[in-house]
Enzyme design. Structure first.
Site, short mmCIF file in Angstrom:
data_model
loop_
_atom_site.label_atom_id
_atom_site.label_comp_id
_atom_site.label_asym_id
_atom_site.label_seq_id
_atom_site.Cartn_x
_atom_site.Cartn_y
_atom_site.Cartn_z
N CYS A 199 0.84 -1.19 0.00
CA CYS A 199 0.00 0.00 0.00
C CYS A 199 0.88 1.25 0.00
O CYS A 199 1.74 1.41 0.86
CB CYS A 199 -0.89 -0.02 1.24
SG CYS A 199 -1.73 1.55 1.58
N GLU A 200 0.69 2.12 -0.96
CA GLU A 200 1.55 3.29 -1.06
C GLU A 200 1.22 4.35 0.00
O GLU A 200 2.00 5.28 0.19
CB GLU A 200 1.46 3.91 -2.44
CG GLU A 200 0.12 4.54 -2.79
CD GLU A 200 0.11 5.14 -4.19
OE1 GLU A 200 -0.59 6.15 -4.37
OE2 GLU A 200 0.80 4.61 -5.09
N HIS A 201 0.11 4.19 0.68
CA HIS A 201 -0.26 5.16 1.71
C HIS A 201 0.34 4.85 3.07
O HIS A 201 0.62 5.75 3.85
CB HIS A 201 -1.80 5.23 1.84
CG HIS A 201 -2.48 5.64 0.58
ND1 HIS A 201 -3.70 5.12 0.19
CD2 HIS A 201 -2.11 6.50 -0.41
CE1 HIS A 201 -4.05 5.66 -0.96
NE2 HIS A 201 -3.11 6.49 -1.35
N HIS A 202 0.52 3.55 3.36
CA HIS A 202 1.02 3.16 4.68
C HIS A 202 2.24 2.24 4.63
O HIS A 202 2.79 1.89 5.67
CB HIS A 202 -0.09 2.46 5.48
CG HIS A 202 -1.33 3.27 5.61
ND1 HIS A 202 -2.43 3.10 4.79
CD2 HIS A 202 -1.66 4.26 6.47
CE1 HIS A 202 -3.38 3.96 5.13
NE2 HIS A 202 -2.95 4.67 6.15
N GLN A 228 -5.08 -0.51 -5.10
CA GLN A 228 -5.66 -1.64 -5.82
C GLN A 228 -6.36 -1.23 -7.10
O GLN A 228 -6.32 -1.94 -8.10
CB GLN A 228 -6.62 -2.39 -4.89
CG GLN A 228 -7.18 -3.66 -5.51
CD GLN A 228 -7.99 -4.48 -4.52
OE1 GLN A 228 -7.72 -4.46 -3.33
NE2 GLN A 228 -9.00 -5.18 -4.99
N HIS A 271 -6.26 -5.72 2.75
CA HIS A 271 -5.32 -4.63 2.97
C HIS A 271 -4.94 -4.57 4.45
O HIS A 271 -5.81 -4.40 5.31
CB HIS A 271 -5.94 -3.29 2.55
CG HIS A 271 -6.20 -3.19 1.08
ND1 HIS A 271 -5.60 -2.22 0.29
CD2 HIS A 271 -6.97 -3.93 0.24
CE1 HIS A 271 -6.00 -2.37 -0.97
NE2 HIS A 271 -6.83 -3.40 -1.02
N CYS A 295 -3.56 -2.30 5.99
CA CYS A 295 -3.84 -0.99 6.57
C CYS A 295 -5.26 -0.92 7.14
O CYS A 295 -5.56 -0.06 7.97
CB CYS A 295 -3.61 0.12 5.55
SG CYS A 295 -4.52 -0.08 4.01
#
Length: 256
Positions: free
Chosen positions: A147-150, A188, A216, A218
């Site tokens: 996940c590019e956010h977390h 995704q 996910h 996250c």
């Protein structure tokens, strides 16, 4: 050689701090600035006015991370992990953590190894002329992404189907396409579209359908902490989008 590098890296606190600062100041930019390329791909693909050919040209020119890039950036990346450990209140010198920055750095490079490959490399000599026009489906392809956010894992399965137009693709190459795009920092929704567009560009089929089911971390390990939640995304191109019967056949076969 690797052990001596680790020892030198661990013993010199000032050097570690300096290396970490260099990471933040851009020495590591040649690696960490790759993800925006994928973001640009997504923006290009989402516009209906962009043709598949133009997206292909962009991907041909896409720069990738090389093995040499990995070697050059490894010390700086390990130094960054040392800074993270200290920021978490840990002592990077204690026995269990002595080699952790180095291990974490090499692991992250592996988790994102998709930046080192291109579709052109993978599909070389794997497209065959074949008079077959019935649906081809490869389902339950294991998928691991980040996940590019977390920066935590996304784990799931990918189902790919296409209607050939006088050309077919070696079946293992569909899994390789998944591997290239999933082994990058991702969301995704974008991953689903990138896989579908790549198959379309490679084969020019009558239609392509891609479905991803994923968990996910996250959502599972933090935030709402819903253990059984699953995210499902799909991209339908060509007759898979235009013809409800074709789409329904694909989805039925995927669920079976």
């Amino acid at each position: 050689m690797e052990h001596s590098k680790q020892s030198e890296f661990i013993s010199n606190d000032k050097k570690e701090t300096s290396d970490a600062s260099l990471v933040l100041n851009g020495i590591f930019d040649r690696v960490v600035q790759r993800p925006p390329v994928a973001l640009q791909d997504s923006a290009a693909e989402s516009g209906s006015h962009r043709s598949a050919a133009s997206v292909t040209e962009n991907r041909k020119e896409e720069s990738t991370r090389s093995v040499e890039d990995n070697e050059v950036s490894l010390p700086s990346l390990a130094a960054a992990y040392t800074t993270i450990l200290r920021g978490l209140g840990e002592d990077p010198r204690r026995q269990g953590l002595v080699k952790t920055p180095w291990r974490a750095a090499t692991a992250m490079q592996f988790f994102t190894k998709g930046y080192q490959e291109t579709i052109i490399d993978v599909l070389n000599d794997a497209i065959f002329d074949e008079d077959h026009d019935e649906m081809v489906i490869v389902k339950d392809i294991d998928m691991f992404s980040m996940c590019e956010h977390h920066l935590v894992p996304i784990i799931g399965r990918v189902h790919i189907g296409y209607l050939p137009n006088k050309r077919v693709l070696g079946l293992s190459k569909l899994a390789r396409i998944v591997e290239i795009f999933s082994r990058r920092l991702q969301v995704q929704e974008r991953l689903t579209k990138q896989i579908a567009v790549a198959v379309t560009e490679a084969l020019k089929p009558t239609g392509v359908g891609v479905v991803i089911e994923a968990t996910h971390m996250c959502m599972v390990m933090r935030g709402v902490q819903k253990m059984n939640s699953k995210t499902i995304t799909s991209t339908m191109l060509g007759v898979f989008r235009e013809d409800p019967k074709t789409r329904d056949e694909f989805l039925t076969l995927v669920r079976s």
